[in-house]
Design an enzyme around this catalytic site. Sequence first.
Site: not given
Length: 334
Positions: A177, A179, A202, A248
Site C-alpha cells: 500500500d 502512501g 509512507d 489526485h
Amino acid sequence: MAEKTTARGGGVWAAADLVTPMAIRVAATLRLADHIIDGTRTTAALAEVLRADQDVLGRLLEHLVAAGVLSSTGAGTYDVTDMGRYLCDGQPEGMRSVLDIEGAIGHAELSLVHLLHTVRTGEPAYPQQYGLGFWDDLSANDARAESFDVLMGARLAVHAPAVAEGYPWGRLRHLIDVGGGDGSMLITILQSHPELQGTVIDLPGPARRAGKAIAAAGLDHRANAVTGSFFDELPAGADGYLLSSILHNWNDAAAAQIMRRCADAASTTGSVFVVDYFNDQNAQTEGDLRMLCYFGGRQHTPEQLSELAGSAGLGIASILPAGRMSIVELRAPR
C-alpha cells in the site's frame, strides 16, 4: 389564491450562499454540538466555555437554528437536531473533523475563495491564501499534518470494506500500500483475505501509526510498515502496488513520477492498483476543483488515468466497482 414563491434567483442564491456553510464550519470548529449534547445549552454558558463573544455567538446560534442544525428550546437555550448530530465527534463519517477550520481539510477549504485566481492562472489557490503550498504548510505544522493523516485514514476506513470485497486480493501473494497512511485500507483488505501479506510505505509519522495499527489488529505476523516516499525507488518484487486516493493529490508531473515508481517496482509481473472516485460524477467535479485549488491536483477520469498510466508503460487491465469508488488494475504488457 396565494402567490407562488420561488427561491431567490431560481435557487442560485442558495447554491452560492457562503454564510450558512461558514456558520456550520465555525460550529464544527467550536465543537458546538458536543458541548450542547453534554449539557451546555444556553448562549451564556456556551460563550463562557468557548471564550466567545456572547452577543455574536448568540447570533450564530440563531442562524444555525434557521439552517436546521440546532433547535431553539426557549430563550437563549438550544438543542441539536438530527442533522446537527453529524457535527459531533465520533460520527462514522467524521464530518466535524472534515469541517473543522483548524484541521487540514477545513483549513484548505478556505483557499477556495481564490478559485478565480486558479481559473485565470492555472495555479493552486492555497498559496494565495496562506503564502505557501499545501504540502509545505503540512511540513511546517505538525498538528495540521497529523489531522490530515487522521482524516485520510478515517475516510479510507469508510470505503475500505467495499474495496476489500471489490477485487480478488487473495490471488496476490504480497500487496504494498503505497502512501498507505495509517494502514486502514490495507488492514481491512488483509482481514478479508487471510492468505495475503502486506506492507504500508509512507513517511515516518504515518508509517509509525500504521505499524501500531497493524499490531493492534493482530496482523503483524503477515504485515508491516516501512518508511519511504512514493517519489523514491519502491521495493520490487511484490505482485500488487496499491495507490488509494493518492494520485489526485498531485499535479500531472508528480502523479506521473509516482506512477513510474510503482511501474518500475511492479515490472512485468506485478500490477498497480488505483482506487479512486472514477464513476461518481459529483465526487469527480467537486473533488477535481478541490484538488486543483489545494495543490494543483486532478481528479482523474478513466481516460486521463489511462494516459497517465501509458506514460509509465502501463495499460488498464480492468475496472471494478467498489461502492462509491472504483478499483483500476494497471499492468505492463506481458
